[in-house]
Design an enzyme around this catalytic site. Sequence first.
Site, mmCIF file in Angstrom:
data_model
loop_
_atom_site.group_PDB
_atom_site.id
_atom_site.type_symbol
_atom_site.label_atom_id
_atom_site.label_comp_id
_atom_site.label_asym_id
_atom_site.label_seq_id
_atom_site.Cartn_x
_atom_site.Cartn_y
_atom_site.Cartn_z
ATOM 1 C CB SER A 1 39.690 37.897 36.236
ATOM 2 O OG SER A 1 40.721 37.540 35.360
ATOM 3 C CB CYS A 2 37.910 42.715 35.023
ATOM 4 S SG CYS A 2 36.362 42.553 35.941
ATOM 5 N N PRO A 3 39.766 42.158 32.333
ATOM 6 C CG PRO A 3 40.731 43.236 30.451
ATOM 7 C CD PRO A 3 41.082 42.479 31.715
#
Lengths: 316, 75
Positions: free
Chosen positions: B10-12
């Site tokens: 997932s981000c970041p």
Amino acid sequence: MADVKQTKIDLNNLKAGGFIKERGKDLFTVRLRVPGGRMSVPRLKKIAEVADKFGGEFVHLSVRQSIELININFKDFDAVVEELGEATQKVASCGARVRVPVACGGCEYNPNGLVDTQKSALEVDEKLFGTPTGHHKFKVAFAGCPFDCPKSATNDIGFQGAVYPTLDKDACISCGLCAKSCVPGALVMGEDSKPVFSNDPCIWCGDCVKVCPTGAWSEAKRGYTVRIGGKWGRNPLVGTLFATFLPEDRVAEFIATVLEWYKEKAEGYGRVRLGDTIIREGAKALLDHLRGRFPEYTVAATIAPQVIATQVGISR
Amino acid sequence: MQVIDLRGVSCPTNFVKAKLALEELDNGTVARILLDDGEPVKNVPRSLKADGHRLIGLKQVEEGHYVLELEKIDE
């Protein structure tokens, strides 16, 4: 004979407000002027020094980005103002005045930012801070993009950074990144594998311009989307759209023009906010006033600020 | 072809992992970056563009994830 000592305070320091009475005897909160929430590190250090010397055990970060010194004895007002002044830190305002503008980080380091909100906040603070409205408080906020972290439409005037995109079809490599990035669904890939743009769903966030690998998408115009008449509190209103793509260098003039109208139209109605004044006078009245000076940015038509119900769920 | 698989990341974290993987490649190398639908495919390409790399194309494959093709550019 009793040794009576007369307390001397320079009352000029109190003119714009910013000294707010606390529960305890003699104690005040001193609200500092921090336009856009930006605070240089040397200034922060000086504030810490002053808080340590004159204040309580903590400071409070206000919901409008100000630092508030807590538990300041009113006898120390002059000394506090003088010592803060060494770091050119000024005291903020309260009451029926133009307040310190709030702003997000803007475009210098935040990749989402489309406009320089920090510059706008500083300029408006310099030109309009503390201006008495004659009626009620007046709040201004700057959001750098349509994600709108500062919730601009809940202010008397809220500014939201915007870009209008334009496509150079020949430079487009049909990668589809723009359509994928477009959250509101204003872009879809057409049969010729080039993006097709629809104006209505577009919120002018500029994500297509930012993601485009070749620069096929670029900015046709840039400026602020302006919503007017918002407020929160006991009877919240959401501000409505009055102008689009207002250039950054005309922001202060725009606010002054709205203030002019507000001062006049609210006369005789007591302590009333701008939004309620627009509801009484009709949105068209303010729109016509603005069109006189900002014909190319004022929208063709709008509606008055909208009431937001806050007691949702309570059955009466 | 260099493949950087960022599915399930997932981000970041995905962007930072992409940066680390791209550090290992020579200037001008073309790489394929596998990204999940949703936030990753919206965010990672534009962040890599801002880092100076050249985005070449983006395709959704049958399994549902996206393949971003880019050329590593040293600043």
